[in-house]
Design an enzyme around this catalytic site. Structure first.
Site: not given
Ligand code: NAI
Ligand SMILES: N[C@@H](CC=O)C(=O)O
Ligand code: NA
Length: 942
Positions: A783, A787
């Site tokens: 990850d 970045k």
């Molecule tokens: N959690 C964090 O603090 C941060 C997360 N991100 C990014 O945000 C994104 C989402 O992260 P989260 O919400 O934490 O993950 P999550 O796993 O909670 O949510 C991802 C969602 O996308 C759905 N999904 C996966 N493939 C799919 C597809 N092909 N079509 C439709 N839905 C699909 C999954 O079923 C799930 O509901 C990731 O790319 C992550 O890297 C970026 C910055 C910070």
């Molecule tokens: N998993 C990532 C979420 C943001 O990109 C992190 O921990 O920084």
């Protein structure tokens, strides 16, 4: 039509029926000599002693009709004997006192509706009221059908006539009572029996002249006017009805066009008013007479025309056209769900709109009232609370309350099924007569040229004609210009099939710079190719030709730009997980504030997970998006999802928000940007994926008008990407970017202080929502590597992910775990190893920090676990803090540092939300205002 002779057998007079009879009238119709004007007087306080003209009443008889038909005199002209005999002349009262209403067939459709019309008329407190009515709905068609059947010698015309009778009989029975009913039915029966005779004659002849036809079809109006008149009188309001064939004189121009003859009509009206009718007059729409007193009709939309002419004749204060819509829409509401009712339209705008097929008024309806600046108001009889649309001289203000005026472009209209003909060649320039030759040829095949465009280079002329006429046009041009084509003076006569016209209409366009720029910008952003453009000097409309397949999208794009664009955004959200779900909640919480305070209308048109998706036509109710996703879900289908979000409603600003971590979804970004869809994402896969795809994406983004924003991919909501872009755009040179880029790893090493095991702290980070869907993506360093790659590429380095050496913290044995759950379960087995590394650092007075470095000068990057003295800024972090230090030419001595929480649902979703709001064209200023306002409202995350 033959010689016009004066004969008493003219049906225009001989079929003239009685105005409502008056019970105690001392003069009985049957005892009076024919062709005498009746002066009606109401007894019982209704209209005692009031002289009243109405339709003059010479009782017709079927015998006379039969005789006239057999003598072939029936349409010989006759002076309106009753009127001619009116010795008393009086000036027609004119001016402000008059309010004219016109009720169409739908308004007069049933007894109940006629009653409602009566009430509306009564509620109008104007001193004088002239009410023009159409036939009951469907009646005119029934009458044409009768004619058609009789002419085709189809015996069933008699039963069709019975149907007409039955319809009016039932309506009258429901609407009227006692004497009124009796009188009306007696007239109706008379008419029906006359019609029977006439239709029989038509049946025998197998033909009906135009006058016969006009006479027959006009009966619907005669009956509806009488019924309404009785209904108003029933309520004690003096009222009479007018057979407009006695008053409205028109000059036939062609088989489907007539011109009002104001001079003659004026004279007739004078005579008619000599009988001093009451203040409320119900007049038949649609029908009129020629100067020779031959019955005719005003053709298509005739009743509106009648109302306009009569309105002009009495110089009315206003003419209200009652219909079943709330007014004139800014675009066809079947194509543009966001179309709005216009409060005002200038005469010219209404004219342009009706030309382009908008269901407004026929252009000729506007001409009579324009002369006297009489406003026409379109109102909905079924929704009296709607103010309707006023068509008048260009209004200064939107309304009396000083509201701002409507959009400079008032409305949009389209014409489909066109072909564009392009005649091109160097031999055209400077040769007088070329255009004349081209259009002469077009005229010779009888084609209708809808728009013409010629550039000043005179190298080509293009014009649009209906698709069905283009073959003939092309053929004749090919043959007329054969020689020029062979000699090369003309290079081609090209036909582009399946075109449409989109017209933007607005009188103020003439004096407002930038309108066309805005229109074309909207079309460009919707990726719509414009084939030809025309704008007349009047600048009341800008016409563009485009492919028919693009037409509805173009209409929506253009409409939205002028009515909604700056404020309305269609959002499709993919991946309603932690970030996606939090974002939806944030949108829900802010929707009202955005709309009310900033006029930003965010509509989530679809939400898609991996298995199921929910779509909406007007925007999902975000209060219930979770339920909606469960209850209204259908099988996920990304293609259908995107189509629904973009095309069904077409707000030109369409955003797809990818909140997944899926590379497959990221693979679609190029395609979406090409379609004019903005892409916003926290998903790092696109920008850290294969370099060639990344470069293609960025190139496309630069080339297209669509936005691709990904602030949350680095440092979540922290302004990392924006800061870097700002430095680069202003000419700074990046030397190095170094920092703690992982919220998860930051949290872990900030909290791994010897009190809790490593695996416990990882679990905490996961529960806090900092980790990737699979925490191994964090612990492995991938990850952070992503970045680093994102920032490296943003800084201009052409690196692949594999070029970054990464120190993987996932124990070898756990790298192949089938699931993140299994990994988390087994992680405690490796706690000791992590404790040892921490203790070793501790002994040296240092802490462990997982850092990423972009070394721009050396074109490389690194991701590793380093040890820092406890005094180092990296050692001072808290929670999921990220810290990113930009060392640049300008910030060489002291790096520019951005620090703050770099992971977590709220801050990440907030970062995505902020990117969504960046699509706005005037983003800088407006977003600033917006953010200030949100801060003011206590939204700390902004
Ligand atoms: N959690 C964090 O603090 C941060 C997360 N991100 C990014 O945000 C994104 C989402 O992260 P989260 O919400 O934490 O993950 P999550 O796993 O909670 O949510 C991802 C969602 O996308 C759905 N999904 C996966 N493939 C799919 C597809 N092909 N079509 C439709 N839905 C699909 C999954 O079923 C799930 O509901 C990731 O790319 C992550 O890297 C970026 C910055 C910070
Ligand atoms: N998993 C990532 C979420 C943001 O990109 C992190 O921990 O920084
Ligand atoms: Na960020």
């Amino acid at each position: 039509m033959g010689t016009i002779t004066v004969s008493p057998s003219n049906p225009a007079t001989s079929f003239r029926r009685r105005t409502p009879d008056f019970p105690n009238d001392s003069l009985s119709a049957s005892t009076l000599p024919p062709r005498k004007i009746f002066v009606q007087s109401f007894a019982g306080g209704k209209l005692a002693g009031r002289p009243c003209s109405g339709a003059m009443r010479i009782r017709s008889s079927s015998e006379r009709v039969k005789k006239a038909v057999s003598n072939n005199h029936i349409f010989s002209s006759v002076a309106d004997v009753s009127l001619n005999q009116a010795t008393e002349t009086s000036k027609v009262p004119k001016g402000e006192m008059w309010s004219v209403h016109k009720f169409g067939g739908t308004c007069m459709g049933t007894a109940e509706r006629i009653q409602k019309v009566a009430e509306i008329v009564q509620q109008d407190s104007s001193e004088r009221k002239l009410v023009i009515v159409s036939a009951m709905s469907k009646v005119t068609d029934m009458m044409y059908n009768l004619l058609y059947k009789a002419q085709s010698r189809d015996d069933s015309y008699t039963s069709s006539l019975d149907d007409v009778f039955e319809k009016h009989l039932l309506t009258a029975k429901e609407l009227l009572e006692e004497d009124d009913l009796e009188r009306f039915l007696s007239e109706l029966q008379n008419d029906i029996s006359n019609l029977k005779t006439m239709l029989r004659a038509i049946y025998i002849a197998g033909h009906a002249t135009e006058s016969f036809s006009d006479f027959v079809v006009g009966h619907g109006e005669l009956w509806s006017a009488q019924m309404l008149s009785y209904a108003i009188e029933k309520n004690g309001k003096p009222c009479c009805w007018m057979d407009t064939r006695e008053v409205l004189i028109v000059d036939p121009i062609s088989s489907n066009q007539v011109d009002p003859n104001y001079e003659e009509s004026e004279k007739k009206l004078e005579k008619w008013f000599a009988q001093r009718p009451p203040e409320t007059i119900i007049a038949t729409g649609f029908i009129a007479s020629t100067p020779q007193n031959i019955p005719t009709t005003l053709k298509r939309d005739g009743s509106d025309f009648s109302a306009a002419i009569l309105g002009a004749l009495v110089m009315a204060r206003q003419v209200t056209i009652w219909t079943d819509v709330d007014g004139v829409f800014s675009a066809d509401p079947r194509k543009v769900s966001e179309a709005v009712i216009l409060r005002t339209l200038s005469y010219q705008e209404a004219w342009e709109m009706s030309y382009f097929g908008a269901n407004v008024l026929h252009p000729r309806t506007i001409i009579p009232v324009m002369k006297y600046n009489i406003p026409i108001i379109i109102r909905n009889i079924f929704n009296l609370s709607a103010p309707g649309t006023m068509i008048c001289q260009q209004p200064e203000k939107e309304d009396g309350e000083g509201m701002i005026s409507e959009s400079v472009v008032k409305a949009f209209a389209t014409i489909d099924n066109l072909a564009l003909v392009n005649v091109e060649g160097t031999g055209m320039a400077g040769v007088p007569g070329t255009a004349s030759d081209i259009f002469g040829a077009v005229k010779d095949v009888g084609a209708n040229v809808i728009m013409i465009s010629q550039a000043s280079s005179e190298h080509s002329i293009c014009f649009a004609v209906p698709e069905k006429e283009v073959k003939a046009v092309s053929n004749i041009l090919q043959s007329r210009f054969r020689q020029a084509l062979d000699a090369g003076r003309l290079s081609q006569v090209e036909v582009v099939h399946n075109c449409s016209i989109l017209a933007a209409v607005g009188q103020k366009m003439a004096s407002t710079p930038g309108v066309s720029a805005t229109l074309f910008d909207a079309l460009a952003k919707a990726n719509i190719n414009v084939r030809a453009i025309a704008q007349g000097c009047s600048e009341y409309n800008i016409t563009v030709v485009l492919m028919q397949d693009d037409c509805v999208r173009a209409l929506r794009a253009a409409h939205s730009r002028f009515y909604l664009s700056k404020t309305t955004l269609a959002v499709g959200l993919i991946g309603p997980g932690l970030i996606g779900g939090t974002l939806l909640d944030q949108l829900r919480d802010q929707a009202a504030v955005l709309k009310e305070s900033f006029n930003i209308d965010l509509r989530v048109m679809g939400i898609s997970g991996t298995k199921s998706m929910a779509l909406s036509n007007s925007g999902i109710d975000l209060m219930r998006w979770r339920e909606h996703l469960k209850e209204k879900a259908e099988k996920a289908n990304l293609e259908k999802f995107v189509r629904n979000v973009q095309e069904n409603h077409f707000f030109p600003n369409t955003v797809l928000v990818d909140c997944t971590a899926d590379s497959d979804v990221a693979n679609h970004y190029c395609e979406w940007l090409q379609k004019g869809i903005h892409v916003i994402t926290p998903n790092k896969k696109a920008n850290s994926g294969p370099l060639d795809r990344y470069l293609k994406l960025r190139k496309l983004q630069r080339k297209s008008y669509t936005h691709y924003f990904y602030e949350a991919t680095v440092g979540a909501g922290l302004p990392i990407i924006r800061t870097l872009q700002g430095l680069l755009e202003t000419g700074d040179k990046i030397l190095q970017i170094e920092g703690i880029f992982s919220g998860t790893l930051s949290y872990i090493f900030n909290n791994f202080k010897g009190t809790r095991s490593f695996s416990d702290v990882v679990t905490e980070a996961k529960l806090a929502g900092y980790t990737e869907p699979d925490p191994r993506d964090d612990l492995s360093g991938s990850d952070v590597a992503r970045k680093v790659i994102i920032l490296a590429r943003e800084s201009g380095l052409k690196l692949e992910l594999s070029d970054i050496p990464v120190q993987n913290l996932v124990p070898e044995q756990l790298r192949d775990c089938a699931s993140s759950e299994e990994f988390m379960q087994k992680l405690p087995n490796f706690d000791d190893g992590f404790s040892k590394q921490r203790n070793d650092a501790e002994v040296e007075g240092e802490v462990l920090r997982y850092v990423g470095v972009v070394d721009v000068a050396n074109n490389e990057g690194a991701v590793e676990l380093r040890r820092y003295a406890k005094t180092h800024p990296f050692a001072q972090l808290w929670g999921s803090d990220n810290i990113i230090a930009f060392t640049t030419q300008r910030y060489r001595e002291q790096p520019l540092i951005v620090r703050g929480p770099g992971a977590g649902a709220e801050v990440t979703a907030g970062g995505v939300f902020s990117d969504i709001l960046r699509w706005k064209p005037q983003s800088n200023h407006t977003i600033q205002v917006l953010l200030d306002k949100l801060r003011e409202l206590g939204n700390s995350r902004f």
